[in-house]
Structure formats: C-alpha cells, structure tokens
Design a protein around this motif. Structure first.
Motif, PDB file in Angstrom:
ATOM      1  N   SER A   2       0.839  -1.201   0.000  1.00  0.00           N
ATOM      2  CA  SER A   2       0.000   0.000   0.000  1.00  0.00           C
ATOM      3  C   SER A   2       0.874   1.250   0.000  1.00  0.00           C
ATOM      4  N   GLN A  15      -3.748   7.271   5.209  1.00  0.00           N
ATOM      5  CA  GLN A  15      -4.224   5.899   5.001  1.00  0.00           C
ATOM      6  C   GLN A  15      -3.489   4.983   5.987  1.00  0.00           C
ATOM      7  N   HIS A  38      -2.824   1.723   6.590  1.00  0.00           N
ATOM      8  CA  HIS A  38      -1.836   0.671   6.341  1.00  0.00           C
ATOM      9  C   HIS A  38      -0.651   1.177   5.534  1.00  0.00           C
ATOM     10  N   GLY A  47      -7.538   3.421  10.991  1.00  0.00           N
ATOM     11  CA  GLY A  47      -7.408   1.993  10.718  1.00  0.00           C
ATOM     12  C   GLY A  47      -8.687   1.308  10.294  1.00  0.00           C
ATOM     13  N   SER A  48      -9.803   1.815  10.775  1.00  0.00           N
ATOM     14  CA  SER A  48     -11.068   1.196  10.387  1.00  0.00           C
ATOM     15  C   SER A  48     -11.584   1.946   9.162  1.00  0.00           C
ATOM     16  N   MET A  49     -11.644   1.223   8.056  1.00  0.00           N
ATOM     17  CA  MET A  49     -11.964   1.865   6.771  1.00  0.00           C
ATOM     18  C   MET A  49     -13.285   2.641   6.825  1.00  0.00           C
ATOM     19  N   GLY A  80      -7.637   4.897   0.367  1.00  0.00           N
ATOM     20  CA  GLY A  80      -7.544   3.893  -0.691  1.00  0.00           C
ATOM     21  C   GLY A  80      -8.810   3.866  -1.533  1.00  0.00           C
ATOM     22  N   ASP A  81      -8.674   3.371  -2.768  1.00  0.00           N
ATOM     23  CA  ASP A  81      -9.868   3.280  -3.624  1.00  0.00           C
ATOM     24  C   ASP A  81     -10.818   2.200  -3.104  1.00  0.00           C
ATOM     25  N   GLY A  82     -10.243   1.120  -2.523  1.00  0.00           N
ATOM     26  CA  GLY A  82     -11.112   0.095  -1.948  1.00  0.00           C
ATOM     27  C   GLY A  82     -11.902   0.651  -0.772  1.00  0.00           C
ATOM     28  N   GLU A  83     -11.284   1.513  -0.028  1.00  0.00           N
ATOM     29  CA  GLU A  83     -11.935   2.098   1.147  1.00  0.00           C
ATOM     30  C   GLU A  83     -13.192   2.878   0.757  1.00  0.00           C
ATOM     31  N   ASN A 106      -6.013   7.115  -3.538  1.00  0.00           N
ATOM     32  CA  ASN A 106      -4.943   6.337  -4.155  1.00  0.00           C
ATOM     33  C   ASN A 106      -5.571   5.181  -4.938  1.00  0.00           C
ATOM     34  N   GLN A 113      -6.524  -1.890  -6.677  1.00  0.00           N
ATOM     35  CA  GLN A 113      -6.656  -3.146  -5.928  1.00  0.00           C
ATOM     36  C   GLN A 113      -7.067  -2.854  -4.497  1.00  0.00           C
ATOM     37  N   ARG A 114      -7.756  -3.848  -3.926  1.00  0.00           N
ATOM     38  CA  ARG A 114      -7.999  -3.807  -2.483  1.00  0.00           C
ATOM     39  C   ARG A 114      -7.281  -5.001  -1.882  1.00  0.00           C
ATOM     40  N   LEU A 115      -7.877  -5.698  -0.922  1.00  0.00           N
ATOM     41  CA  LEU A 115      -7.133  -6.776  -0.278  1.00  0.00           C
ATOM     42  C   LEU A 115      -7.166  -8.069  -1.110  1.00  0.00           C
ATOM     43  N   LYS A 173      -0.255  -0.841  -7.289  1.00  0.00           N
ATOM     44  CA  LYS A 173      -0.099  -1.403  -5.938  1.00  0.00           C
ATOM     45  C   LYS A 173       1.208  -2.194  -5.902  1.00  0.00           C
ATOM     46  N   HIS A 214      -1.307  -7.285  -1.302  1.00  0.00           N
ATOM     47  CA  HIS A 214      -1.685  -6.556  -0.085  1.00  0.00           C
ATOM     48  C   HIS A 214      -1.091  -7.201   1.172  1.00  0.00           C
TER      49      HIS A 214
HETATM   50  C1  LIG Z   1     -13.846  -1.462   8.433  1.00  0.00           C
HETATM   51  C2  LIG Z   1     -12.666  -2.247   7.926  1.00  0.00           C
HETATM   52  N1  LIG Z   1     -12.876  -3.360   7.215  1.00  0.00           N
HETATM   53  C3  LIG Z   1     -11.825  -4.097   6.772  1.00  0.00           C
HETATM   54  C4  LIG Z   1     -10.543  -3.709   7.040  1.00  0.00           C
HETATM   55  C5  LIG Z   1      -9.374  -4.581   6.595  1.00  0.00           C
HETATM   56  N2  LIG Z   1      -8.600  -3.929   5.508  1.00  0.00           N
HETATM   57  C6  LIG Z   1      -7.478  -3.241   5.763  1.00  0.00           C
HETATM   58  S1  LIG Z   1      -6.790  -2.620   4.381  1.00  0.00           S
HETATM   59  C7  LIG Z   1      -7.980  -3.311   3.412  1.00  0.00           C
HETATM   60  C8  LIG Z   1      -7.917  -3.117   1.932  1.00  0.00           C
HETATM   61  C9  LIG Z   1      -7.795  -1.680   1.578  1.00  0.00           C
HETATM   62  O1  LIG Z   1      -7.812  -1.476   0.208  1.00  0.00           O
HETATM   63  P1  LIG Z   1      -7.646  -0.034  -0.366  1.00  0.00           P
HETATM   64  O2  LIG Z   1      -8.491   0.924   0.367  1.00  0.00           O
HETATM   65  O3  LIG Z   1      -7.854  -0.105  -1.834  1.00  0.00           O
HETATM   66  O4  LIG Z   1      -6.149   0.368  -0.028  1.00  0.00           O
HETATM   67  P2  LIG Z   1      -4.780  -0.139  -0.672  1.00  0.00           P
HETATM   68  O5  LIG Z   1      -4.128  -1.004   0.359  1.00  0.00           O
HETATM   69  O6  LIG Z   1      -5.084  -0.869  -1.916  1.00  0.00           O
HETATM   70  O7  LIG Z   1      -4.013   1.102  -0.926  1.00  0.00           O
HETATM   71  C10 LIG Z   1      -8.904  -4.008   4.183  1.00  0.00           C
HETATM   72  C11 LIG Z   1     -10.070  -4.730   3.647  1.00  0.00           C
HETATM   73  C12 LIG Z   1     -10.377  -2.532   7.793  1.00  0.00           C
HETATM   74  N3  LIG Z   1      -9.171  -2.077   8.103  1.00  0.00           N
HETATM   75  N4  LIG Z   1     -11.444  -1.805   8.186  1.00  0.00           N
END
Ligand SMILES: Cc1ncc(C[n+]2csc(CCOP(=O)(O)OP(=O)(O)O)c2C)c(N)n1
Length: 899
Positions: free
Chosen positions: A118, A149, A151, A206-208, A243-246, A272, A276-278, A406, A421
């Motif tokens: 990430s 972000q 992570h 930390g919590s998306m 993150g885009d997954g977020e 960002n 990709q996500r996880l 990624k 990831h």
């Molecule tokens: C509410 C919540 N659900 C699940 C997670 C676990 N989690 C941490 S990072 C992640 C993937 C994030 O993907 P993205 O936002 O695209 O960031 P990237 O790592 O690709 O930059 C997940 C599912 C979390 N931290 N918070």
C-alpha cells in the motif's frame, strides 16, 4: 476465458470523421474568439436542443480516461528538476526503510503482520504533500490536518526516521509496543493510534471509512469555528489520503454532499487508485476512477483525474486519431492490473499491440521504457500540479483520483499481484531487485540484513527534507496535547432547579436540556458548548435552543421560516451554535468528535453534547465512537429517551437495552444511567470539571429518559457523600435498619424498586433498603481494579460496592432497564446472594406498564423475585403461585427473549 483481446479493444470508428472534425473546429474557434463563457453557453444550448428533439441525451459525468490537468496548465515544480530528483531519491529511501521495517518484524515474528504494497503505491502521493503542501502547526498557523491511510503507516514512520523524530530502535519495534515498553523503549503501533502514540498520530484511520467521513466533518467544524468567531480565518486545509477500496465503505461516501453544500474548499481528498484492495481488483470489470468521478462530481466536488505520468504526454501528443485514449477508456481495471504486473514486452504486445495505430505510438519506446511508463500517482510533477490546483480551487472541495500501481517497485514479488496486499516477507533476490530498481546505496550484505538507511545529515537529501518541512512549519504528523483550561461554573449556578427540584415533575431529558440552556448562557463556558442533534431536537424538547443560540448554517438563513412569528422559530445563522446534522448519526458523531478533539486539533477546548436516540448510538455507530475514544475525545454523549421499557410505544428499533453494555467496553468512557435530575446534574458537573479543568482524556455517556416524574431534591445533608456515591456508581435512597433485602434500582427502574420496597413492607412486612445505581460499569471497573490489586499487590483494598453493602448479609436484587449482563457485571463483588433482573429480548410496542410486566422488571415482579429468594425452602410452589396471583402476575407467560 473472457480475456480482452486486441480485437475487442479496437474502437468503433467514427462514421463521419470529417463532420466530427468540423464540429470540434467550430468549438475551438468559439473558444479562441469569444472565450470559455460563450463556449459553455453554446454547449448548454445544444444540450437543451437535444433534449427538445427527444434525444434523451445527457452529458456523461465521466470524462475520458486521461489527466484532467493538461500539461500546459501544470504549475511549475518548486525547485524544478533538481528538487524532483532529490525528492525521488528520498521517496526511494523511505520505500526501503518502510519495507525493511515490515520484513524485519516478520522475519523475527511471523505473526506480526504489516503491509508493504500500500505504501509502495502511495509513497509519491505522500512525498509531494510532505514536501510542498501539508502545513504543520506553528506560531503563525494552526496547521493543516492530514488523514493518513492507515496501512501506509510504515512509510510515515520511515519519513519520521529520516527527520530524526524516530530512532532505529523505534523502527525495530514496529508492531512490538509491549516488548518495546518492557525494554524501556517506544514501539510503533500498527496503524495511526493517538491513544498509544499521543505525540505523533492525530487521527485513527485503521477502520476503513472512518477517515473520510471524519475528514469532511473536521473541515466543516473548522468553518464552524471561524464563522462563530472562535478562531481567526486561516488558509487551513484538511487533506485525506485514502484507498480506492476504502471508498466501498458507506461512511466514505456518506457526507460528500455536505462537503459541497457547505462549499468546503478547505478540503482535499486524494484517493490512491491502485485499482486493488485486499482480495483483488476494486472494480475489475470497470474503472473505479470513473465510478468515483461520477459520485464525487455528482455530489458537487471538483474532480481531478491524475492518471498518467509525464512520459505519457508525448504519446498522447502523437495520438492524432484518439486511438490511445480510446484504448485507455476501454481497458478495464482488472486488465490494467495485469499490465502493472507484467513487463515491457508483455505491455507492448497486449496493450500497444491492439491496433496498428497504437503499435506505432508505442514504437518510439524501448521495452524498458514501456515498463517504466509511470502512472500519474507516481509522477511528482503531475502530483504537484494536481495538489496545486486543488489547493487553489475555490468554492468546492476537491478530490484527486490518483492512479498508481499497488506494490510499485516490488517487481515480480508484488507489483500488481493479486496477493500483494498481504505480502510481508521477501526473498533476498526480490530485495536486491528492489534495491537496484530504486538505486539504493546498499551493499548486498546490508540488503540481506535489512539495514535501515539514512543519508548523512549534511547530504543533499536530508538538507532538502529539513528545509521543506521548516518552510511548512515543522514535522507532521504531530499531535499536540493542549492544556488550555475552561472554567466550569458552580453547579448551583446552572442546576439549582435540579438540585432542589422539590418533587416538581420533569423528565431527565428535560432537566438536561434546561441545564444546557443555562450553560450556554454562562459568560465563560457558554461559547464553548456545542449542542449537536441528528434531526431530533424537537423530540428532546430542544426547540427553545433554536432561538436562543441559533442553528449553524454557513449561508445564514436565506428564507423566511414558516414559524417566524413564534418565539421558538427555526433560526439558522452563520454564527449559530447548534449543529443540526439531519438524519445522519454517523455525521453527527463525526461532528461531535471534531468538537471533542478541538482542544488538541485547534488548541481550543469545546464541549460538545450530542443528544440522540440511545439505540442509534453505540449499536449503530459504535466504531466511530471507538475511534473518538482513541482520539482522546472529551465531551458528552447523551443517550436520550433511553431504556428498553421507558420509550413506550416505539417498539424494537428504538428501545435500547444494550448501549450500557457496549459503552462499558470503552476504557475512557464513563457511563451513567441516572434516575434523578440531580444525579444527572452532578454527573455533568463532574464531567465538565474533569474534561475542561483537569484536562483528563475521558468522555461521558449519560442516558436520560422522557418519563415525566416527580423529581426529589438532592439530600441537603451529606451532599458530598451523595455526590461521591453518584459518581462512583451507587448511593442509598431508602435506608433501613437491618434490611431483609437490598434492592438496587438503576435509571428509570429505580422507582419500581422503591415501589417494590413499599409492597414488600406493606403486604409482607419485609424491610427493604433501596439504592440508586447510577453506573454499573463504574462499580464493576472499581471492583476489577481492587480484585487485581489484591492478587498482584497483596493490597487489602475492598471494592467500593462491597464497602457500601458491607453492613449486612441480606440478599441483593438489582434491576436495570438494560440487558441482565449489565447488572451481572458486579456479581463478583457482592458477598451475599445476588439476583438480577433486566430487559433481554426484542423491544415491543406498548405502554411502559405493559413493557415492564413483559420484561418482568416492574415493582410487582421485583417484589415477587425478592420473595422467591427470601422464602426459599419455606414456601411450597403452590404457595408461591398464590403469591404471584395475588400480585397479579402470570407465571406462565412466555420468556421475554422468546420469539
Ligand atoms: C472497516 C474495515 N474493514 C476491513 C478492514 C481490513 N482492511 C485493511 S486494508 C484493506 C484493503 C484496503 O484497500 P484499499 O483501500 O484499496 O487500499 P490499498 O491497500 O489498496 O491502498 C482491508 C479490507 C479494515 N481495516 N477496516
């Protein structure tokens, strides 16, 4: 497999290219001759003519898959190419140190976890922010707020290491906080954690989803403070890198329209888009960038697409027939990921090989150059241009959709890989490749040992890094623990009506609101109070505050309210004090957190009271409250019309029987369920003193009810003793010599316990003592602490509840309007038979009396339950049935948890 083949990608050719060119030429000539205003006018006329002709045509909100900012419009890079070269080297060093930190930790203890990919994708986005935009707080400026972000934390630590803020020891204790502490060192928390690293992290992300919604409400709260004249207007910004997954999280998108409605041009989101996500691609079969462009654009944000690096510019310049743009428009994210994971020859064949025109465009590049073609989010010049445009945009918030890879630079070990990831272990070969890819001055041995690298203090890199941060006010992130105090007025000055209530009828909600009205008038404290509601002010009797302090609206009031003639009219004002958030508990709690952390974030303590239906608090937005706790929030959460049986009629959605169970799990939350207005006043007073005068990092959860009842005065004698009892969790309201039973009543059910005592005495001649339990959780915490001290320190400390109940061995019966687990939490500290009654099960719609009978918590059930304990072994089952029947109880009724 349904793989995209070159044939699929060949665009449908324009059926009349000459005609298209004519239209475009006309547009250009209007633009040149008459300017953009006229061009826009003509386009909108054309659109309305198309509608009139029944074309059902609407401008797609999606623009082509290219950068929004044209090369000729890019702001010049401060320091030019030299600065870029230095900053690229810095980013490479940080990438290495971040990677080394994670891999080292996992070499030592495979269970520690961590993320490399990430930050690898976000490093350049962060660097441009750090070097040129993110302003820190100093004497001149209150500082920007940056939501990082979570992570990507290793990268932020890696930067702090180069700055000299963190040592090698710190880095070596990444994710080993306890071990570090045991060795007299400071470890590094996995994610941004203000509670654990209070001088470093400001916001827990930390919590998306929590970061995005919090960032929006922070930007809004800054404006609120400015408009109310509490802070001078400054060019402060809130930056959120996510993150885009977020963005899949509902909270991430929930407040987009608030941001544009309130014209928050102090807010910039950087998403960002590494695609990709996880588990895999965010939108494998589409473009997440396009989807976000539609959502943010539709909500009124300024959208900047930052997709391709500078090395693509010459390619676009050669794209005379639009084949390149067309191919990019059609290449879905899953395919872009595959291109990221593969090398130059693969990309030449599968991307540029789609058509002869594309092949010709790609022909000017070597395979290596194709391999190194940058995505926009890895090109410092392009990133700077986007940030510059965002920072200078007026009237709207901006989102930058930055496309990255990624695991950028992780080569075959990670870049664009499905599994990247979770990657936290790299083989030596991969590490060596990484070193070579980023030209790091490390020997093979140093790479093998995962040595951290820091250039000498007088190196070009470190001098540049220090100069950039000095120009921006100092290091970031940095949390400042302000010690500013606000004087709390004497309790009697605002709560005399509650202390000396003299059996006047009122509910605890009414008492709270009245007290708040008084506090708002206090010459010192008043302006710090922030009343917050989520469209329930009238429910809680707060309409009088509309007129008194006004509802905050950035635009003032542009209409004549329907009720203008009434004394309580709906008054919106630019300097209004109430935050009326509408129906969004997530939004309201985010506002609360902004106010509750203002002492640190703005150096200005505020005192928020967020009043809401208690059922829609810990249950619905518990994670946001947890994040607020982590941020050391200070303020009041008021769970109104609380309890399972007190909110008659509302049924299962609104009837709360569990919030006190959850609130008890938050270490810095003190929870109270007062029965009387004077108890509530004492609790609020204590909270204000601890939070505003003693600067303690605690917050209070107080439940209040809408049940009108005669309110006793606070006993005049031994007020200090009563106060102490209220705050520690219980005090005696109906003392008695040698009681046969002790009844503990909490909140709205205290009166049932008192009524039960009268029944017991009146009908059965049994003496009962009654205690008001204001907080089971405070009693339990004290009990646990004493128990532990006895075991570990051989202390003879006695739990406070045990001290209170010490004089007798009579059975104790507790009743609460919450699930039984709440009164059960003190069982271990009661040295007598202990029985609990609570309200487990779904709520029901009915009267309070019917509900209390249903849950078996009214005076009759308390009385009967006490008798079962006292008559144990001396009455037959038939006799007990007779007693129940005499009390009007049905022993054959279904259990409340049944369905
Ligand atoms: C509410 C919540 N659900 C699940 C997670 C676990 N989690 C941490 S990072 C992640 C993937 C994030 O993907 P993205 O936002 O695209 O960031 P990237 O790592 O690709 O930059 C997940 C599912 C979390 N931290 N918070």
């Amino acid at each position: 497999m349904d793989m995209i083949t070159p044939e699929h990608l060949i665009r449908q050719l324009d059926s009349d290219a000459a005609e298209t060119a004519e239209w475009i030429a006309s547009l250009h000539s209007v633009l040149q001759a008459e300017g953009p205003e006229r061009a826009r006018f003509l386009l909108s006329q054309l659109a309305s003519a198309a509608r009139d002709a029944g074309l059902n045509w609407r401008d797609a909100r999606i623009t082509p898959y290219v950068n929004t900012i044209r090369p000729q419009d890019e702001a010049p890079y401060p320091g030019g190419a030299d600065a870029i070269a230095i900053e690229e080297r810095l980013a490479s060093i940080m990438r290495w140190n971040a990677l080394a930190m994670v891999v080292r930790a996992n070499r030592a203890y495979g269970e520690l976890g961590g993320h490399i990919a990430s930050y690898a994708s976000a490093a350049d986005l962060f660097e441009v922010g750090f070097n040129h935009f993110f302003r820190a707080r100093d004497d001149q400026h209150a500082g920007d707020l940056v939501y990082f972000q979570a992570h990507s934390a290793p990268g932020i630590y890696a930067r702090a290491f180069l700055e000299g803020r963190l040592s090698e020891d710190n880095l070596a204790h990444y994710r080993q906080e306890i071990t570090a502490h045991n060795n007299g060192k400071q470890g590094l928390s996995s994610y941004p954690h203000p509670w654990l690293m209070p001088d470093f992290w400001q916001f827990p992300t930390g919590s998306m989803g929590i970061g995005p919604i919090s960032a929006i409400y922070q930007a809004r709260f800054m404006r609120y403070l400015e408009h109310r004249g509490m802070v001078p207007p400054q060019q402060r910004r809130v930056w959120g890198v996510f993150g885009d997954g977020e963005m899949d999280e509902p909270e991430s998108l929930a407040a987009l329209s608030l941001a544009s409605r309130e014209k928050l041009d102090n807010l910039v989101f950087v998403i960002n888009c590494n695609l990709q996500r996880l588990d895999g691609p965010v939108r494998g079969n589409g473009h997440v960038v396009d989807e976000l462009e539609t959502l943010f654009g539709g909500a009124g944000w300024n959208v900047i697409k930052l997709l391709w690096g500078s090395d693509w510019d010459p390619l676009f310049a050669r794209d005379e027939h639009g084949e390149l743009v067309d191919a990019l428009n059609r290449t879905v994210d899953g395919q872009l990921q595959t291109f990221a994971a593969n090398d130059g020859p693969f990309n030449r064949e599968h991307f540029f090989g789609q058509s002869p025109g594309l092949a010709a465009i790609g022909a000017v590049l070597t395979d290596d150059e194709i391999d190194r073609l940058k995505r926009g989010g890895h090109d410092l010049r392009k990133i700077h241009a986007a940030y510059h445009a965002a920072a200078n945009h007026r009237g709207r918030p901006t989102v930058i959709l930055a496309q990255t890879k990624k695991g950028f630079g992780m080569g075959s070990a990670g870049q664009g890989k499905m599994t990247t990831h979770q990657q936290k272990k790299l083989e030596l070969d991969d590490l060596l490749q990484f070193r070579d890819r980023f030209n790091l001055p490390l020997s093979d041995k140093q790479v093998e040992n995962l040595e951290f690298y820091k250039p000498p203090p007088d190196s070009e890199e470190l001098k540049h890094l220090r100069a950039c941060r000095a120009a921006l006010g100092g290091p970031l992130p940095r949390r400042i623990d302000s010690k500013v105090q606000v004087a709390v007025p004497a309790l009697e000055s605002h709560a005399a009506f509650a202390l000396d209530a003299d059996h006047k009828e009122m509910s605890t909600t009414m008492a709270l609101v009245r007290m708040m009205g008084n506090l708002l008038k206090d010459p010192v404290l008043g302006k710090h109070v922030v009343p917050i509601v989520a469209d329930e002010a009238r429910t809680f009797g707060m309409a009088n505050l509309f007129r008194q302090v006004g509802i905050y609206s950035a635009q003032g009031q542009l209409y004549q309210p329907e009720d203008i003639g009434s004394i309580l009219y709906y008054r919106e004002a630019k300097d209004g004090q109430i935050l009326e958030e509408g129906i969004t508990e997530a939004g309201a709690i985010s506002s609360w957190t902004s106010a509750a952390t203002s002492y640190s974030v703005n150096g200005l303590p505020m005192l928020p009271f967020y009043i809401y239906y208690s059922m829609f608090g810990f249950q619905r937005i518990g994670d946001l409250i947890w994040a607020a706790a982590d941020q050391r929030a200070r303020g009041f959460l008021i769970g109104a019309t609380s309890g399972r049986t007190t909110l008659g009629g509302e049924g299962l959605q609104h009837q709360d029987g569990s919030s006190h169970l959850v609130s008890a799990t938050i270490p810095n939350c003190r929870s109270y369920d007062p029965a009387y207005a004077y108890e509530m006043a004492v609790i609020v007073d204590d909270g204000m003193q601890r939070m505003l005068e003693k600067n303690e990092d605690v917050f209070y959860y107080v439940t209040v009810t809408n049940e009108n009842e005669p309110q006793p005065s606070m006993p005049v004698e031994a007020r200090d003793h009563v106060r102490d009892g209220i705050l520690r969790g219980m005090h005696c309201v109906l003392p008695c010599e040698q009681p046969a039973i002790r009844l503990l009543g909490a909140g709205p059910l205290l009166k049932e316990a008192i009524a039960a005592a009268h029944l017991l005495e009146g009908i059965y001649g049994i003496k009962a003592e009654v205690w008001s339990v204001t907080s089971f959780s405070e009693l339990a915490r004290d009990g646990m602490a004493c128990e532990r001290a006895r075991r570990l320190q051989q202390s003879d400390a006695m739990p406070w509840i045990a001290q209170q109940l010490h004089g007798s061995i009579a059975p104790v019966l507790a009743v609460s309007d919450y699930v039984r687990a709440v009164p059960e939490s003190i069982r271990a500290y009661i040295a007598a038979p202990y029985i609990t009654l609570g309200t487990d099960g779904f709520g029901r719609s009915d009267t309070r009396a019917a509900l209390r009978d249903f849950f078996e918590v009214d005076a009759k059930w308390i009385c009967y339950t006490a008798l079962t304990e006292l008559y144990e072994g001396s009455k037959t089952p038939a006799q007990m049935r007779e007693i129940a029947s005499h009390l009007g109880l049905n022993l054959d009724k279904p259990i409340s948890t049944g369905i």
